[in-house]
Design an enzyme around this catalytic site. Structure first.
Site, PDB file in Angstrom:
ATOM      1  N   HIS A 112       0.839  -1.206   0.000  1.00 15.45           N
ATOM      2  CA  HIS A 112       0.000   0.000   0.000  1.00 15.45           C
ATOM      3  C   HIS A 112       0.875   1.258   0.000  1.00 15.45           C
ATOM      4  O   HIS A 112       0.598   2.231  -0.704  1.00 15.45           O
ATOM      5  CB  HIS A 112      -0.891   0.041   1.260  1.00 15.45           C
ATOM      6  CG  HIS A 112      -1.939  -1.031   1.313  1.00 15.45           C
ATOM      7  ND1 HIS A 112      -2.192  -1.766   2.453  1.00 15.45           N
ATOM      8  CD2 HIS A 112      -2.804  -1.486   0.376  1.00 15.45           C
ATOM      9  CE1 HIS A 112      -3.193  -2.617   2.216  1.00 15.45           C
ATOM     10  NE2 HIS A 112      -3.572  -2.477   0.964  1.00 15.45           N
ATOM     11  N   LYS A 136     -16.010  -7.198   4.586  1.00 15.27           N
ATOM     12  CA  LYS A 136     -14.900  -7.526   5.493  1.00 15.27           C
ATOM     13  C   LYS A 136     -15.213  -7.110   6.931  1.00 15.27           C
ATOM     14  O   LYS A 136     -15.919  -6.131   7.150  1.00 15.27           O
ATOM     15  CB  LYS A 136     -13.628  -6.794   5.049  1.00 15.27           C
ATOM     16  CG  LYS A 136     -13.096  -7.234   3.685  1.00 15.27           C
ATOM     17  CD  LYS A 136     -11.840  -6.466   3.305  1.00 15.27           C
ATOM     18  CE  LYS A 136     -11.301  -6.922   1.955  1.00 15.27           C
ATOM     19  NZ  LYS A 136     -10.192  -6.074   1.480  1.00 15.27           N
ATOM     20  N   ARG A 191      -2.347  -6.563  -8.049  1.00 17.40           N
ATOM     21  CA  ARG A 191      -1.293  -7.580  -7.905  1.00 17.40           C
ATOM     22  C   ARG A 191      -1.476  -8.734  -8.861  1.00 17.40           C
ATOM     23  O   ARG A 191      -0.544  -9.472  -9.117  1.00 17.40           O
ATOM     24  CB  ARG A 191      -1.308  -8.141  -6.459  1.00 17.40           C
ATOM     25  CG  ARG A 191      -0.929  -7.164  -5.393  1.00 17.40           C
ATOM     26  CD  ARG A 191      -1.389  -7.634  -4.052  1.00 17.40           C
ATOM     27  NE  ARG A 191      -2.847  -7.793  -4.063  1.00 17.40           N
ATOM     28  CZ  ARG A 191      -3.581  -8.080  -3.017  1.00 17.40           C
ATOM     29  NH1 ARG A 191      -3.017  -8.278  -1.850  1.00 17.40           N
ATOM     30  NH2 ARG A 191      -4.887  -8.200  -3.123  1.00 17.40           N
ATOM     31  N   SER A 221      -3.068  -7.508   3.238  1.00 17.16           N
ATOM     32  CA  SER A 221      -3.429  -7.353   4.651  1.00 17.16           C
ATOM     33  C   SER A 221      -3.870  -8.696   5.223  1.00 17.16           C
ATOM     34  O   SER A 221      -3.625  -8.996   6.399  1.00 17.16           O
ATOM     35  CB  SER A 221      -4.560  -6.329   4.790  1.00 17.16           C
ATOM     36  OG  SER A 221      -4.157  -5.080   4.294  1.00 17.16           O
TER      37      SER A 221
HETATM   38  O1  PNS Z   1      -9.038  -2.532   0.446  1.00 17.30           O
HETATM   39  P1  PNS Z   1     -10.351  -2.952  -0.126  1.00 17.30           P
HETATM   40  O2  PNS Z   1     -11.180  -3.721   0.876  1.00 17.30           O
HETATM   41  O3  PNS Z   1     -10.232  -3.688  -1.427  1.00 17.30           O
HETATM   42  O4  PNS Z   1     -11.141  -1.576  -0.436  1.00 17.30           O
HETATM   43  C1  PNS Z   1     -12.468  -1.601  -0.900  1.00 17.30           C
HETATM   44  C2  PNS Z   1     -13.122  -0.247  -0.661  1.00 17.30           C
HETATM   45  C3  PNS Z   1     -13.050   0.134   0.813  1.00 17.30           C
HETATM   46  C4  PNS Z   1     -12.423   0.812  -1.497  1.00 17.30           C
HETATM   47  C5  PNS Z   1     -14.609  -0.386  -1.123  1.00 17.30           C
HETATM   48  O5  PNS Z   1     -15.236  -1.420  -0.422  1.00 17.30           O
HETATM   49  C6  PNS Z   1     -15.385   0.917  -0.935  1.00 17.30           C
HETATM   50  O6  PNS Z   1     -15.347   1.757  -1.801  1.00 17.30           O
HETATM   51  N1  PNS Z   1     -16.059   1.048   0.226  1.00 17.30           N
HETATM   52  C7  PNS Z   1     -16.860   2.236   0.500  1.00 17.30           C
HETATM   53  C8  PNS Z   1     -18.325   1.971   0.202  1.00 17.30           C
HETATM   54  C9  PNS Z   1     -18.587   1.985  -1.302  1.00 17.30           C
HETATM   55  O7  PNS Z   1     -18.563   3.022  -1.939  1.00 17.30           O
HETATM   56  N2  PNS Z   1     -18.848   0.801  -1.877  1.00 17.30           N
HETATM   57  C10 PNS Z   1     -19.147   0.659  -3.282  1.00 17.30           C
HETATM   58  C11 PNS Z   1     -17.948   0.189  -4.037  1.00 17.30           C
HETATM   59  S1  PNS Z   1     -18.476  -0.363  -5.634  1.00 17.30           S
END
Ligand code: PNS
Length: 165
Positions: free
Chosen positions: A17, A41, A92, A130
């Site tokens: 990250h 998650k 990745r 992570s």
């Molecule tokens: O590190 P991650 O878990 O791959 O990140 C995913 C994240 C946090 C960027 C995504 O779940 C997100 O945007 N969460 C906020 C809520 C949202 O807008 N969800 C719609 C995404 S299509």
């Protein structure tokens, strides 16, 4: 002014990250690294803890165009609020690419001006996630090559406390 957003769960922030944040900061005037929730998650670290770990990880870089924040809501709402030109995400693998492409598509439905820049991760960091950090850390393994040196002790402490409960 070119503003970009690097969103993620960051549970916890990894060397991978940090590499993406450093590289993305060179592509824009301001980069917001935003800790968010992913409904799929259950994070080990709280939103505040994750934000703090990112600040500590980036503190020594002297990159004053990186801002760290937390956001509990839809990503596109933050994207609009900050007037971003793109979101940055590291990829990745092929499966990461598929996930990112789907997320970009969904976000573009919510906000037609949405765009994403996908940065391929450094090959020496491509196996770090992570999830792997948590798995190794939970069993007391060596996470020093996976997370920034500045946060190793805090992350290890969290695992120790978790095992005692
Ligand atoms: O590190 P991650 O878990 O791959 O990140 C995913 C994240 C946090 C960027 C995504 O779940 C997100 O945007 N969460 C906020 C809520 C949202 O807008 N969800 C719609 C995404 S299509």
């Amino acid at each position: 002014m070119k503003v970009m957003l690097f969103p993620g769960t960051f549970d916890p922030f990894t060397r991978g990250h940090r590499d993406i944040a450093r590289r993305a900061a060179k592509l824009c005037d301001v980069l917001y690294v935003a800790v968010m929730e992913n409904s799929a998650k259950t994070p080990l670290f709280t939103l505040d803890e994750r934000e703090d770990l990112i600040r500590k990880s980036l503190a020594g870089d002297g990159l004053d165009n990186i801002k760290v924040m937390k956001w509990d809501g839809l990503m596109v709402d933050l994207y609009t609020k900050l007037d971003c030109c793109a979101v940055v995400r590291g990829i990745r693998s092929e499966s990461d690419f598929r996930y990112e492409a789907e997320m970009a598509l969904a976000n573009r439905l919510l906000h037609p001006g949405y765009d994403a820049v996908l940065l391929p991760c450094r090959d020496d960091l491509s196996l770090i996630s992570s999830t792997i950090v948590k798995e190794v850390g939970f069993y007391g393994g060596d996470i020093s090559k996976m997370v920034p040196a500045e946060i190793i002790d805090v992350v290890k402490d969290k695992f120790k406390k978790g095992r005692k409960q």
